[in-house]
Design an enzyme around this catalytic site. Structure first.
Site, PDB file in Angstrom:
ATOM      1  N   ARG A 183       0.807  -1.226   0.000  1.00  0.00           N
ATOM      2  CA  ARG A 183       0.000   0.000   0.000  1.00  0.00           C
ATOM      3  C   ARG A 183       0.838   1.275   0.000  1.00  0.00           C
ATOM      4  O   ARG A 183       0.569   2.201  -0.758  1.00  0.00           O
ATOM      5  CB  ARG A 183      -0.909   0.057   1.237  1.00  0.00           C
ATOM      6  CG  ARG A 183      -2.181  -0.704   1.110  1.00  0.00           C
ATOM      7  CD  ARG A 183      -2.613  -1.211   2.458  1.00  0.00           C
ATOM      8  NE  ARG A 183      -1.638  -2.175   2.928  1.00  0.00           N
ATOM      9  CZ  ARG A 183      -1.663  -3.457   2.607  1.00  0.00           C
ATOM     10  NH1 ARG A 183      -2.614  -3.921   1.856  1.00  0.00           N
ATOM     11  NH2 ARG A 183      -0.732  -4.283   3.017  1.00  0.00           N
ATOM     12  N   THR A 184       1.828   1.333   0.863  1.00  0.00           N
ATOM     13  CA  THR A 184       2.542   2.607   1.019  1.00  0.00           C
ATOM     14  C   THR A 184       3.231   2.991  -0.286  1.00  0.00           C
ATOM     15  O   THR A 184       3.075   4.107  -0.789  1.00  0.00           O
ATOM     16  CB  THR A 184       3.547   2.517   2.186  1.00  0.00           C
ATOM     17  OG1 THR A 184       2.844   2.118   3.357  1.00  0.00           O
ATOM     18  CG2 THR A 184       4.225   3.851   2.435  1.00  0.00           C
ATOM     19  N   LYS A 232      26.115  -4.517  -3.188  1.00  0.00           N
ATOM     20  CA  LYS A 232      27.575  -4.374  -3.299  1.00  0.00           C
ATOM     21  C   LYS A 232      28.150  -3.718  -2.061  1.00  0.00           C
ATOM     22  O   LYS A 232      29.333  -3.410  -2.003  1.00  0.00           O
ATOM     23  CB  LYS A 232      27.929  -3.513  -4.524  1.00  0.00           C
ATOM     24  CG  LYS A 232      27.445  -4.074  -5.842  1.00  0.00           C
ATOM     25  CD  LYS A 232      27.911  -3.145  -6.960  1.00  0.00           C
ATOM     26  CE  LYS A 232      27.313  -3.529  -8.302  1.00  0.00           C
ATOM     27  NZ  LYS A 232      27.571  -2.492  -9.306  1.00  0.00           N
ATOM     28  N   ARG A 238      11.712   3.575   3.229  1.00  0.00           N
ATOM     29  CA  ARG A 238      11.322   2.566   4.232  1.00  0.00           C
ATOM     30  C   ARG A 238      12.548   1.698   4.500  1.00  0.00           C
ATOM     31  O   ARG A 238      13.206   1.229   3.575  1.00  0.00           O
ATOM     32  CB  ARG A 238      10.179   1.694   3.727  1.00  0.00           C
ATOM     33  CG  ARG A 238       9.947   0.496   4.654  1.00  0.00           C
ATOM     34  CD  ARG A 238       8.693  -0.248   4.364  1.00  0.00           C
ATOM     35  NE  ARG A 238       7.532   0.547   4.704  1.00  0.00           N
ATOM     36  CZ  ARG A 238       6.291   0.094   4.635  1.00  0.00           C
ATOM     37  NH1 ARG A 238       6.057  -1.148   4.245  1.00  0.00           N
ATOM     38  NH2 ARG A 238       5.279   0.862   4.972  1.00  0.00           N
ATOM     39  N   HIS A 255       5.710   5.578  11.557  1.00  0.00           N
ATOM     40  CA  HIS A 255       5.172   5.493  10.190  1.00  0.00           C
ATOM     41  C   HIS A 255       4.217   6.681  10.025  1.00  0.00           C
ATOM     42  O   HIS A 255       2.996   6.529   9.998  1.00  0.00           O
ATOM     43  CB  HIS A 255       4.443   4.157  10.019  1.00  0.00           C
ATOM     44  CG  HIS A 255       4.140   3.776   8.606  1.00  0.00           C
ATOM     45  ND1 HIS A 255       4.228   4.653   7.541  1.00  0.00           N
ATOM     46  CD2 HIS A 255       3.725   2.590   8.084  1.00  0.00           C
ATOM     47  CE1 HIS A 255       3.886   4.017   6.431  1.00  0.00           C
ATOM     48  NE2 HIS A 255       3.577   2.769   6.727  1.00  0.00           N
TER      49      HIS A 255
HETATM   50  N1  ASP Z   1       1.928  -1.946   6.717  1.00  0.00           N
HETATM   51  C1  ASP Z   1       2.150  -1.529   8.074  1.00  0.00           C
HETATM   52  C2  ASP Z   1       3.624  -1.185   8.296  1.00  0.00           C
HETATM   53  O1  ASP Z   1       4.381  -1.146   7.358  1.00  0.00           O
HETATM   54  C3  ASP Z   1       1.631  -2.498   9.081  1.00  0.00           C
HETATM   55  C4  ASP Z   1       2.230  -3.872   9.094  1.00  0.00           C
HETATM   56  O2  ASP Z   1       3.151  -4.181   8.329  1.00  0.00           O
HETATM   57  O3  ASP Z   1       1.755  -4.678   9.916  1.00  0.00           O
HETATM   58  O4  ASP Z   1       4.005  -0.900   9.409  1.00  0.00           O
END
Ligand code: ASP
Length: 310
Positions: free
Chosen positions: A58-59, A87, A108, A136
């Site tokens: 999703r993100t 590398k 991320r 987050h």
């Molecule tokens: N998608 C959310 C996160 O990246 C929640 C999860 O992974 O449980 O933190």
């Protein structure tokens, strides 16, 4: 002109209440563009880098969709396989490269503090899309948008955060935000996965009352919002410890009999076993709508940071 232009978003605590209000109101205006009914070119010529060292559905996709809906472009990687990280390139060097290819960076990473570190190596805006068990913040903005859109207010809402409160970064950020916005928090977790002490201390300092519980059944009838989370298997140092708490909570249709009629059930997704699929058909389930809200909310944030903004 807002104070968002060119700004990093590393922790939800960097945003004031006025900043949050502005993002939510801007996101509301973005909805017709997010669903493709209206067109916008406000980010034409802008490029967003998405560096995802950890899995994401999703993100990453909603950031890409948000850029595309506003006429901009996104480029990046998902998993460091096939990149120079293999590398041995450091995060700092990768960020120094990528800043030359784009106007903003979404990151991320599995290490807490990674986004803050990255921001030290570039003048371009860095957006934290999840740093280990840390924060987050953009998830929190879409969670807040969902509560605001469904309930109209944060004040006085009983919000039960359920599941892995120790390692779950979404509930860490959300707690900081709701502590500013006047909701009543109920923390429901196994004893070994309670909300970190410093976050509880922060809630106390803000003068808010909260409750700690271990059984969802004990709190569900009082809740206006249930925010379920996945037990964060990948963060457990010992797989046996994970096995002890796996499947601790599962929301079933039967449990909702005593719930408030307008209870909303949220989840940042992905879910594993926390919510029975039958719950999806009840009026309480808003988690797929919540996932959609990620698009207008990220459009709002990108437009405020990169575009003319509000
Ligand atoms: N998608 C959310 C996160 O990246 C929640 C999860 O992974 O449980 O933190």
């Amino acid at each position: 002109m807002s104070g968002f232009r060119g700004r990093d978003v590393l922790s939800i605590r960097d945003l004031s209440r006025a900043d949050i209000d502005l993002v939510l109101r801007t996101a509301k205006k973005m909805v017709p563009i997010a669903v493709g009914e209206k067109r916008s070119r406000s980010l034409e010529g802008k490029i967003l880098s998405t560096l995802f060292y950890e899995p994401s559905t999703r993100t990453r996709l909603s950031f890409e969709s948000a850029m595309a809906r506003l006429g901009g472009r996104a480029l990046g990687f998902s998993g460091s396989e096939g990149t120079s990280v293999q590398k041995g390139e450091s995060l700092a060097d990768t960020v120094r490269m990528v800043e030359a290819y784009s106007d903003a960076i979404v990151l991320r990473h599995s290490h807490e503090g990674a986004a803050r570190l990255a921001a030290e190596f570039t003048d371009k805006p860095v957006i934290n899309a999840g740093d280990g068990a840390g924060q987050h913040p953009t998830q929190t903005l879409l969670d807040l948008y969902t509560i605001w859109d469904e309930k109209g207010t944060f004040e006085g809402q009983n919000v039960a955060l359920v599941g892995d409160l120790k390692y779950g970064r979404t509930v860490h950020s959300l707690t900081y935000a709701l502590a500013e916005l006047g909701s009543h928090l109920i923390f429901v977790s196994p004893e070994t996965l309670e909300m970190p002490r410093e976050i509880l201390e922060h809630v106390k300092e803000r003068g808010l009352s909260f409750r700690v519980a271990h059984r969802l059944e004990d709190v569900i009838r009082d809740a206006d919002v249930v925010y379920a989370t996945r037990i964060q298997k990948e963060r457990f140092p010992d797989p046996q410890e994970y096995e002890k708490v796996a499947g601790s909570y599962r929301i079933e249709v039967d449990m909702l009999r005593d719930a408030k009629r307008d209870l909303i059930i949220m989840h940042p997704l992905p879910r594993t076993t926390e919510i029975a699929p039958e719950v999806d058909r009840t009026k309480h389930a808003v988690y797929f709508k919540q996932a959609f809200n990620g698009v207008p909310v990220r459009m709002a944030l990108l437009d405020l940071i990169l575009g003319g903004g509000a």
